[in-house]
Structure formats: C-alpha cells, structure tokens
Design a protein around this motif. Structure first.
Motif, PDB file in Angstrom:
ATOM      1  N   PRO B 142      38.627  42.866  32.911  1.00  0.00           N
ATOM      2  CA  PRO B 142      40.018  42.759  32.468  1.00  0.00           C
ATOM      3  C   PRO B 142      40.801  44.032  32.746  1.00  0.00           C
ATOM      4  O   PRO B 142      41.372  44.624  31.848  1.00  0.00           O
ATOM      5  N   ASP B 177      41.304  40.501  23.043  1.00  0.00           N
ATOM      6  CA  ASP B 177      42.303  40.730  24.078  1.00  0.00           C
ATOM      7  C   ASP B 177      41.977  40.000  25.372  1.00  0.00           C
ATOM      8  O   ASP B 177      42.868  39.571  26.096  1.00  0.00           O
ATOM      9  N   SER B 180      43.544  36.392  26.085  1.00  0.00           N
ATOM     10  CA  SER B 180      44.886  36.176  26.633  1.00  0.00           C
ATOM     11  C   SER B 180      44.952  36.598  28.099  1.00  0.00           C
ATOM     12  O   SER B 180      45.707  36.028  28.883  1.00  0.00           O
ATOM     13  N   VAL B 181      44.137  37.590  28.477  1.00  0.00           N
ATOM     14  CA  VAL B 181      44.089  37.962  29.895  1.00  0.00           C
ATOM     15  C   VAL B 181      43.495  36.811  30.712  1.00  0.00           C
ATOM     16  O   VAL B 181      44.027  36.430  31.759  1.00  0.00           O
ATOM     17  N   LYS B 184      46.039  34.047  31.000  1.00  0.00           N
ATOM     18  CA  LYS B 184      47.105  34.310  31.978  1.00  0.00           C
ATOM     19  C   LYS B 184      46.568  34.278  33.408  1.00  0.00           C
ATOM     20  O   LYS B 184      47.279  33.896  34.330  1.00  0.00           O
ATOM     21  N   SER B 185      45.325  34.693  33.598  1.00  0.00           N
ATOM     22  CA  SER B 185      44.827  34.745  34.968  1.00  0.00           C
ATOM     23  C   SER B 185      44.458  33.356  35.481  1.00  0.00           C
ATOM     24  O   SER B 185      44.307  33.153  36.682  1.00  0.00           O
TER      25      SER B 185
END
Ligand SMILES: Nc1ncnc2c1ncn2[C@@H]1O[C@H](COP(=O)(O)OP(=O)(O)OP(=O)(O)O)[C@@H](O)[C@H]1O
Ligand SMILES: [Mg+2]
Lengths: 188, 256
Positions: B142, B177, B180-181, B184-185
């Motif tokens: 990430p 965290d 959410s990464v 989005k990816s």
C-alpha cells in the motif's frame, strides 16, 4: 515557490525518488533537490517537484505544476521515474528564510515513506533529524487530520488523470519494447 | 489441465517470491502445483525453499544442449519446485527464449504453474514470464511506488495478452487503512483483491530459515491470508491436449 540560485552539487538521472532522498541524506545536503520526471506523457512539460533539506533531512515539499505544498505535494510528486535529479547547495541563511513557510513543511520521515515506501530510509532520516523535528506535524496545506501514509496513497488513487497517464505510458513502453525484443506478435 | 500464473510486481522486495511459494503451497492442497523461479537474473527462490545447494538449476536447463528439465525439478513442500542458480555467468549463458520450452514441458504434467517473476520490466528475459503466463497475480504494497509499478506490470501484461488474476497486498502494517486503499485500487486492477497479508515477523524468519512461510509458520496470520488467496483464485483449466503447443507458441495468445 521562488528558488534561490545556489551551487549545483549533483545532477543525474535516477529511477525513483528514494534515490534522491538517499543522495541528499548521505551528503547531508543543506539546500534543495529538484526532481523532473523524464517521461512526461500527459503531464505538463514543466512539472517539477522540489524538496528542501537541512543537513540531509527534508523540510519543505512543493510541486510546480499543482502549486501544492507539504504532504499533497508529495502525492503530486509520485509519478513513475526516471527523473532528472539536481541537488543544489544553499547557505543556511538563505534556507532559513525559505523554511519560514509552514504550509509547505513535511515531517522528516514522510518523503521516504510516501515517495519511496522505504521504512528503513525513513528511519535513518528521522534518526538524523533534530529532536524538535521528529514529531513535527505536516504543513498547513495538509488536512489537519491526515496523519497516515495511506491518505497520500488514497489521494494518488483518486487522481484518475495521473493513473491514466501511468497506464498509457506503460502501454506505449510495452509496445515499443516488444518490437525491440522481437515479441511483436505478442501484442494485442 | 494447466493454468500458468506469473507472480509479479515490477518493484523489488514486495514479496513476490514469498507469495509464489505461499500461494503454491496453499494451492497444492487441491492442485498439482509447479513453481518456477523465472527471475533468472536475480534468483532467490532457492534460498526461500532450502534448495541453495542443489546441483542442477534452471540455468543448466536454459542453455544449448543443457540438462533436461526434469533434472531441475525438486519435490519440496508438496510441490514441484524448479529453482534457478544465482551466478552471473549462469544468467549470461542462459537463453531466455528457452523458458518457453521449459514451461511447455512442465505444463504437460501439472495443474498450476507459478512463475516467480523479476522485479523489472527492462529486458526480454524479465518480461517473458508475463508473456508466457495466462494470468498475472500482482503483488502490491500500500505505497505509491508499489502501486504505480503494479499498474505498469498490469499494462505490460494486458499488452501481451495476459490477464490479471487478482492482487495481493503484502507487508501491510495497518489493516484498517489498507481496506480503503484496496477498495480504491480495485477501480484500476482487474480481478479480486486475493489477500491483504500483514507485515509479519514469521515471513522474515521463514526466509532466514530457508522455508516457505506456510511450512515454517502455518498458523501465522500471514499464512492464513495466503490460504485465503488460494481459495479466492479461480484456477481455470486449459485445453488438455494442446497445452504444450500453447506454450511453445506462446507468442500468439489463444483467443479467450
Ligand atoms: N508479509 C511480510 N512481512 C514481513 N516481511 C516480508 C513479508 N513478505 C516478504 N517479506 C520479506 O521481505 C523480503 C523480500 O521478500 P521476497 O524475497 O519475497 O520479495 P521479492 O519481491 O521476491 O523480492 P525481489 O524483488 O528481490 O525478488 C524477504 O526478506 C521476506 O522475508
Ligand atoms: Mg524474488
């Protein structure tokens, strides 16, 4: 951000911003680094990232194209390399003036974490930073509640234009190289 | 039936080799798995798999009149493992094109081939695993550089007719965290997020002990994450009889 002229101490092409940070740290640079992406497909030709350093430790970050400073500038700076890197040495006095721009400040280890994902380099940088800077909070351009590395990553992922530029560049490169390598017929 | 996956990231040290062996061991519960160290310039799978003192490696096979592939196949940890040597001379003598034949030969007799891929896209030998594979498993961290290199790998793969099987987020320090990464990816990477693997002392210790993570610390959280990845990977079978031909002529991808 107007850059004072100084003494150019180092100029070469590097693959990733981590090498720029390591170069500044290793030579305990007091001055600034300019990073200019070499393959600026879909990026403005004059897009440059600027980081200032005090004795090798990053102080400010700024991006010329987006005109953003602090942590957001680090996200803007994160484009694929190679980059032309220039390290410029400045006198302490000139730099002290420049550093009086709280909105552009970044905590010492943040550039290594965010640009290079390099925890070891970040730790080495923090170890070289003066005590009062180790816990410094990011500059005013940043969301005040944006402490995590992931938020820069998320900002990066939300920048669809930049991601498309990365992909387009990679596709181009893949095609060009396929013909260099005699793999033409693999290309779809 | 066989499906070949390249485990790739475009960036060094993301955990490609760790992931290759972990996924391989997890998939071996269900499939006949062959793992190949296709990182012929910077091979290190042998150190992860306790094979550093073997006589014959992929380097010996990738030369004119070289050893037969079978001599470089070792049964370890429930898989067939093909390690590669680490000498520069071995790399320089090796003819990358011959990897095609190696894959074609091994494909006849296995269900799943995993190609541990190099950390670069800068040469023909470095991209060949991606060219030869049916699909690529992209190993990410990430971080911005890892994601941007992962995007590049995926674009190269797609340009060469290789699809994305899914992504693995490795060395995750903050499990909240990363969600959410990963979320989005998903807009940019095809296939599911197969796993988010925590940064894990067990993984580092396993490497030092010369064992795959799943052999060294099967109960570790990271090991469980890889078992989950294996469950989520939908292995597709190729057409049984023309498998060898498919890889020999891998320059022309099959219509999919
Ligand atoms: N989840 C993890 N937690 C902690 N350490 C890890 C994890 N995964 C891998 N590592 C460690 O990181 C290092 C690099 O891993 P690995 O060799 O698998 O990466 P790689 O992508 O194959 O590297 P290279 O690009 O050099 O081939 C090793 O020391 C390994 O033990
Ligand atoms: Mg490796």
């Amino acid at each position: 951000m107007k850059l004072p002229s100084g003494r150019l101490v180092h100029s070469r092409v590097v693959d990733d911003p981590g090498s720029a940070l390591a170069a500044a740290l290793d030579r305990e640079l007091t001055g600034y680094a300019v990073l200019e992406p070499q393959e600026t497909l879909l990026l403005a030709a004059d897009a440059r990232g600027v980081l200032t350093f005090s004795e090798g430790v990053p102080v400010l970050a700024y991006h010329t194209e987006t005109d953003r400073g602090g942590p957001p500038a680090l996200a803007d700076l994160a484009v694929p390399g190679p980059y032309r890197l220039e390290l410029v040495a400045l006198s302490d006095a000139v730099l002290t003036d420049l550093h009086d721009t709280p909105a552009l400040r970044v905590p010492p280890g943040m550039p290594a974490e965010r640009l290079a994902g390099d925890h070891d380099l970040a730790a080495r940088t923090r170890a070289s930073a003066p005590d009062d800077r180790v816990r410094e909070s990011p500059g005013g351009d940043a969301d005040s509640d944006e402490p995590a590395q992931e938020s820069a990553v998320e900002a990066f992922l939300e920048d669809e234009g930049k991601i498309e530029a990365i992909r387009e560049q990679a596709r181009e490169e893949a095609r060009e190289r396929a013909s260099e390598w005699g793999l033409d017929d693999v290309c779809e | 039936m066989v499906e070949a996956f390249a485990v790739a990231s475009g960036k060094g040290g993301t955990g490609k080799t760790t992931s290759t062996l972990a996924l391989g061991m997890a998939l071996a519960e269900e499939y006949d798995v062959t793992v190949i160290d296709a990182d012929t310039g910077m091979a290190n799978l042998l150190f992860h798999a306790g094979l550093s003192s073997v006589d014959t490696t992929l380097h010996d096979v990738l030369v004119e009149g070289g050893a037969p592939v079978e001599d470089a196949v070792y049964d370890r940890f429930g898989m067939s493992v093909v390690p590669c040597g680490t000498s520069l001379a071995g790399f320089e003598a090796a003819e990358p094109e011959r990897l095609r034949d190696v894959v074609a030969t091994l494909a006849v007799d296995t269900d799943v081939i995993l190609l541990d891929s190099p950390a670069t896209l800068g040469s023909k030998s470095a991209v060949l695993p991606i060219v030869l594979a049916d699909r690529v498993v992209v190993v990410l961290q990430p971080t911005i550089p890892a994601l941007s290199d992962g995007l590049k790998v995926q674009e190269y793969a797609h340009s060469y007719g290789t699809e994305t099987a899914g992504t693995i987020f490795n060395k995750v320090t903050d499990p909240d965290d990363v969600q959410s990464v990963a979320e989005k990816s998903r807009r940019y990477f095809d296939g599911p997020t197969l796993a988010t693997v925590p940064d894990s002392d067990a993984a580092r210790e396993a490497r030092r002990a010369g064992k795959p993570l799943l052999a060294y610390a099967p109960a570790a959280e990271a090991a469980e994450a890889y078992r989950g990845a294996a469950r989520d990977l939908d292995v597709r079978s190729g057409a049984a009889d023309d498998v060898a031909d498919r890889f020999r002529s891998a320059v022309i991808p099959e219509p999919r």
